[in-house]
Design a protein around this motif. Sequence first.
Motif, PDB file in Angstrom:
ATOM      1  N   PRO A   6       0.838  -1.203   0.000  1.00  0.00           N
ATOM      2  CA  PRO A   6       0.000   0.000   0.000  1.00  0.00           C
ATOM      3  C   PRO A   6       0.870   1.249   0.000  1.00  0.00           C
ATOM      4  N   THR A   7       0.264   2.380  -0.308  1.00  0.00           N
ATOM      5  CA  THR A   7       1.020   3.622  -0.495  1.00  0.00           C
ATOM      6  C   THR A   7       1.839   4.004   0.729  1.00  0.00           C
ATOM      7  N   ASP A   8       1.234   4.001   1.924  1.00  0.00           N
ATOM      8  CA  ASP A   8       1.968   4.394   3.120  1.00  0.00           C
ATOM      9  C   ASP A   8       3.184   3.509   3.342  1.00  0.00           C
ATOM     10  N   ALA A   9       3.036   2.210   3.110  1.00  0.00           N
ATOM     11  CA  ALA A   9       4.146   1.280   3.296  1.00  0.00           C
ATOM     12  C   ALA A   9       5.241   1.534   2.263  1.00  0.00           C
ATOM     13  N   GLN A  10       4.862   1.944   1.061  1.00  0.00           N
ATOM     14  CA  GLN A  10       5.858   2.254   0.044  1.00  0.00           C
ATOM     15  C   GLN A  10       6.676   3.481   0.429  1.00  0.00           C
ATOM     16  N   VAL A  11       6.005   4.496   0.951  1.00  0.00           N
ATOM     17  CA  VAL A  11       6.722   5.704   1.383  1.00  0.00           C
ATOM     18  C   VAL A  11       7.749   5.350   2.466  1.00  0.00           C
ATOM     19  N   LYS A  12       7.322   4.575   3.446  1.00  0.00           N
ATOM     20  CA  LYS A  12       8.233   4.172   4.522  1.00  0.00           C
ATOM     21  C   LYS A  12       9.391   3.343   3.979  1.00  0.00           C
ATOM     22  N   ALA A  13       9.099   2.444   3.029  1.00  0.00           N
ATOM     23  CA  ALA A  13      10.149   1.608   2.455  1.00  0.00           C
ATOM     24  C   ALA A  13      11.146   2.445   1.650  1.00  0.00           C
ATOM     25  N   LEU A  14      10.650   3.462   0.952  1.00  0.00           N
ATOM     26  CA  LEU A  14      11.548   4.358   0.216  1.00  0.00           C
ATOM     27  C   LEU A  14      12.474   5.109   1.166  1.00  0.00           C
ATOM     28  N   LEU A  15      11.891   5.669   2.225  1.00  0.00           N
ATOM     29  CA  LEU A  15      12.685   6.449   3.172  1.00  0.00           C
ATOM     30  C   LEU A  15      13.710   5.583   3.890  1.00  0.00           C
ATOM     31  N   ALA A  16      13.394   4.310   4.073  1.00  0.00           N
ATOM     32  CA  ALA A  16      14.327   3.388   4.729  1.00  0.00           C
ATOM     33  C   ALA A  16      15.279   2.728   3.737  1.00  0.00           C
ATOM     34  N   ALA A  17      15.188   3.121   2.451  1.00  0.00           N
ATOM     35  CA  ALA A  17      16.031   2.554   1.391  1.00  0.00           C
ATOM     36  C   ALA A  17      15.818   1.053   1.222  1.00  0.00           C
ATOM     37  N   GLU A  18      14.618   0.582   1.546  1.00  0.00           N
ATOM     38  CA  GLU A  18      14.289  -0.832   1.326  1.00  0.00           C
ATOM     39  C   GLU A  18      13.843  -1.074  -0.107  1.00  0.00           C
ATOM     40  N   ILE A  19      13.353  -0.028  -0.783  1.00  0.00           N
ATOM     41  CA  ILE A  19      13.048  -0.078  -2.204  1.00  0.00           C
ATOM     42  C   ILE A  19      13.674   1.148  -2.861  1.00  0.00           C
ATOM     43  N   ASP A  20      13.851   1.083  -4.175  1.00  0.00           N
ATOM     44  CA  ASP A  20      14.524   2.161  -4.904  1.00  0.00           C
ATOM     45  C   ASP A  20      13.550   3.117  -5.586  1.00  0.00           C
ATOM     46  N   ALA A  21      12.344   2.648  -5.851  1.00  0.00           N
ATOM     47  CA  ALA A  21      11.314   3.482  -6.482  1.00  0.00           C
ATOM     48  C   ALA A  21       9.963   2.905  -6.121  1.00  0.00           C
ATOM     49  N   ALA A  22       8.920   3.727  -6.264  1.00  0.00           N
ATOM     50  CA  ALA A  22       7.587   3.295  -5.859  1.00  0.00           C
ATOM     51  C   ALA A  22       6.542   3.769  -6.853  1.00  0.00           C
ATOM     52  N   PHE A  23       5.693   2.850  -7.283  1.00  0.00           N
ATOM     53  CA  PHE A  23       4.506   3.184  -8.061  1.00  0.00           C
ATOM     54  C   PHE A  23       3.339   3.163  -7.073  1.00  0.00           C
ATOM     55  N   LEU A  24       2.972   4.324  -6.576  1.00  0.00           N
ATOM     56  CA  LEU A  24       1.985   4.416  -5.499  1.00  0.00           C
ATOM     57  C   LEU A  24       0.800   5.270  -5.913  1.00  0.00           C
ATOM     58  N   LEU A  25      -0.183   5.349  -5.017  1.00  0.00           N
ATOM     59  CA  LEU A  25      -1.363   6.160  -5.289  1.00  0.00           C
ATOM     60  C   LEU A  25      -1.149   7.572  -4.756  1.00  0.00           C
ATOM     61  N   ALA A  26      -1.406   8.558  -5.597  1.00  0.00           N
ATOM     62  CA  ALA A  26      -1.345   9.952  -5.163  1.00  0.00           C
ATOM     63  C   ALA A  26      -2.634  10.288  -4.394  1.00  0.00           C
ATOM     64  N   PRO A  27      -2.560  11.233  -3.443  1.00  0.00           N
ATOM     65  CA  PRO A  27      -1.383  12.025  -3.116  1.00  0.00           C
ATOM     66  C   PRO A  27      -0.453  11.321  -2.138  1.00  0.00           C
ATOM     67  N   ALA A  28       0.821  11.607  -2.266  1.00  0.00           N
ATOM     68  CA  ALA A  28       1.823  11.134  -1.320  1.00  0.00           C
ATOM     69  C   ALA A  28       2.911  12.199  -1.276  1.00  0.00           C
ATOM     70  N   ALA A  29       3.381  12.521  -0.095  1.00  0.00           N
ATOM     71  CA  ALA A  29       4.347  13.607   0.008  1.00  0.00           C
ATOM     72  C   ALA A  29       5.289  13.386   1.176  1.00  0.00           C
ATOM     73  N   ASP A  30       6.542  13.728   0.951  1.00  0.00           N
ATOM     74  CA  ASP A  30       7.556  13.764   1.996  1.00  0.00           C
ATOM     75  C   ASP A  30       8.685  14.635   1.471  1.00  0.00           C
ATOM     76  N   ASP A  31       9.272  15.432   2.350  1.00  0.00           N
ATOM     77  CA  ASP A  31      10.327  16.350   1.923  1.00  0.00           C
ATOM     78  C   ASP A  31      11.504  15.634   1.288  1.00  0.00           C
ATOM     79  N   ALA A  32      11.701  14.362   1.620  1.00  0.00           N
ATOM     80  CA  ALA A  32      12.847  13.620   1.104  1.00  0.00           C
ATOM     81  C   ALA A  32      12.550  12.940  -0.229  1.00  0.00           C
ATOM     82  N   LEU A  33      11.307  13.070  -0.723  1.00  0.00           N
ATOM     83  CA  LEU A  33      10.916  12.339  -1.927  1.00  0.00           C
ATOM     84  C   LEU A  33      10.476  13.274  -3.047  1.00  0.00           C
TER      85      LEU A  33
END
Length: 298
Positions: A128-155
């Motif tokens: 799910p989208t929230d889990a993808q954002v967390k995985a991106l920030l933790a460098a567990e995945i390299d890119a994410a195809f997620l549902l908008a809206p999604a936002a974080d200053d690091a992304l």
Amino acid sequence: MEIKELRCFVRVAETLNFNRAAEQLNMSQPVVTKTIAQLEHKLGVKLFDRTTRRVALTAAGVVLRREAEGLLAHLDQVQRAVRHAIAEESKRFAIGVTPLAMQTVFPAVIRGFREAHPGIDVTIHELPTDAQVKALLAAEIDAAFLLAPAADDALEVREIHSEQMRLAVPTSHPHLKSLGLGPMPLSAFAGETFIIPPRSENPGVHDEIIRACAVSGFRPKVKDCTEGQTCLCLVEAGMGVSFVTNRIDCATSDDMRIVDLEEPAPTLSVALAWRREDPSPLLETLRQLALNTETAAA
């Protein structure tokens, strides 16, 4: 000083609001307050002037913010370089994906990526989208195809596909007699129970559905349902109606029909997200393929 204390301090310094900083950090406000107090104690200085009406940086706080932002930016750069080196050495690339992306833009993008980099081991994580954002920030995945809206200053987040949702209704529903007249207004179903994802599981989809109903003049009666197929089974059982994407026709049965809706109907958007300033050439390939998909769709 610890890195997590500095990140907490910088966020409070940026917002000058402890509650807002806590929300952005996914922390409770008392924890943020305690963290700042611990940092002030370690440094032996006051970092914020606080009253019931305002929060302001002290002179020491201004200096620490400047230095901390530089330190954290350098640390992020180091982490990105290390992650890049590991990815290059391991020849692996991990991608997060949602079901809607999997059903629409993802297959063509990943096919092009594999053609461009046949020696790379691509790992797909359906999240799910929230889990993808967390995985991106933790460098567990390299890119994410997620549902908008999604936002974080690091992304960085770019929408690449959108589609209007339709409504799954029981075959026995009285409004089906009007289908020959074309798409139906969402307000025609105001008295129904709407079977939708809980906000804790998928806030983007949940909020978009509530928004569309509000624009149509009503607040829906909601029944939470996490799994898409379970939602459809509940529709077939006559327990309510549920929003579906354009790819759901193959799953319909004699007990359920799919209804086209007039605007405003909920719209789902797929976005590609990645960490800012990630230097990976693999990411650049994926990004170009996805953004070309966006251009073609437009």
